[in-house]
Design an enzyme around this catalytic site. Structure first.
Site, PDB file in Angstrom:
ATOM      1  N   CYS A  84       0.823  -1.211   0.000  1.00 35.10           N
ATOM      2  CA  CYS A  84       0.000   0.000   0.000  1.00 35.10           C
ATOM      3  C   CYS A  84       0.863   1.269   0.000  1.00 35.10           C
ATOM      4  CB  CYS A  84      -0.995  -0.057   1.152  1.00 35.10           C
ATOM      5  SG  CYS A  84      -2.414   0.997   0.832  1.00 35.10           S
ATOM      6  N   HIS A 175      -3.389  -4.885   1.636  1.00 36.87           N
ATOM      7  CA  HIS A 175      -2.695  -5.113   2.914  1.00 36.87           C
ATOM      8  C   HIS A 175      -2.678  -6.605   3.258  1.00 36.87           C
ATOM      9  CE1 HIS A 175      -2.248  -0.973   4.466  1.00 36.87           C
ATOM     10  NE2 HIS A 175      -3.268  -0.729   3.672  1.00 36.87           N
ATOM     11  N   GLU A 177      -1.001  -8.114   5.336  1.00 39.62           N
ATOM     12  CA  GLU A 177      -0.713  -8.353   6.761  1.00 39.62           C
ATOM     13  C   GLU A 177      -1.970  -8.281   7.626  1.00 39.62           C
ATOM     14  OE1 GLU A 177      -0.395  -5.658   5.163  1.00 39.62           O
ATOM     15  OE2 GLU A 177      -0.712  -3.904   6.425  1.00 39.62           O
TER      16      GLU A 177
END
Ligand code: GLN
Length: 205
Positions: A84, A175, A177
């Site tokens: 990002c 994202h 994560e």
């Protein structure tokens, strides 16, 4: 394995967890170092460049002198996962004077292009190298609009690239994560071994 998470700003702990999980799935212990100053990147095997605010991240990287260390890390062929805002910073051009891009990936990006349509959404993405769709979370995400000849597009959403790879560098608009699925981290840092989610598969070395 020593993993450096750029921690000048942005979502640091989620990346630390994801890289630990990806490493653990190969029986490897990842030591995670949070990087806020120069001098730590050269001792890291892999680097994570998280999301956050690309204008702030790029300014702090430059002020701290971490920017040049990241460029050197990639020149030496070491892996980076940029997500990002991290992808925006890693790009060749973000078409925004407030972002000093590092040119780690030969792509141009349009900041917040997805954000104008919807602030946040989740999509099941087909990603090259993964056998099952990846649950991708997009938050004020950049669109990748130009991709250089040496860049592989790993995933597209709505006709636009949203995951790319050039040599040891992987960049995602989304994202990876923010879910408990560490396959994008796996694919970046253990490219020969990434397989299905939670797959109990032996992979030839
Ligand atoms: N839109 C932000 C930027 O331009 C990135 C958003 C994010 O990392 N979730 O920096």
């Amino acid at each position: 394995m020593r993993a450096g998470v750029i921690a000048v700003q942005g979502d640091v702990s989620e990346h630390a967890d994801a890289v630990r999980r990806a490493a653990a799935s190969h029986g490897i212990d990842a030591e995670v170092v949070e990087i806020r100053e120069a001098g730590l990147v050269p001792d890291c095997d892999v680097i994570l460049l998280p999301g956050g605010e690309s204008t702030t991240i790029s300014r702090l990287l430059r002020e701290e002198g971490i920017d040049e260390e990241l460029v050197r890390h990639v020149r030496e062929g070491e892996p980076v996962l940029a997500t990002c805002a991290g992808l925006i910073v890693a790009s060749r051009d973000a078409k925004d004077d407030r972002v000093d891009t590092l040119d780690l990936l030969d792509v141009t990006v349009d900041r917040n292009a997805f954000g104008r349509q919807a602030d946040s959404f989740e999509a099941g993405l087909d990603v090259d190298g993964l056998t099952e769709p990846f649950p991708a979370v997009f938050i004020r995400a950049p669109v990748i609009d130009e991709v250089g000849g040496d860049v592989d597009v790993l995933a597209e959403w709505d006709g636009d690239p949203v995951a790319v790879k050039q040599g040891p560098v992987v960049g995602t608009s989304f994202h990876p994560e923010l879910t408990d699925d560490a396959r994008i981290h796996d694919l970046t840092f253990f490219p020969a071994k990434a397989v299905a989610p939670d797959a109990d598969v032996e992979v030839a070395e």
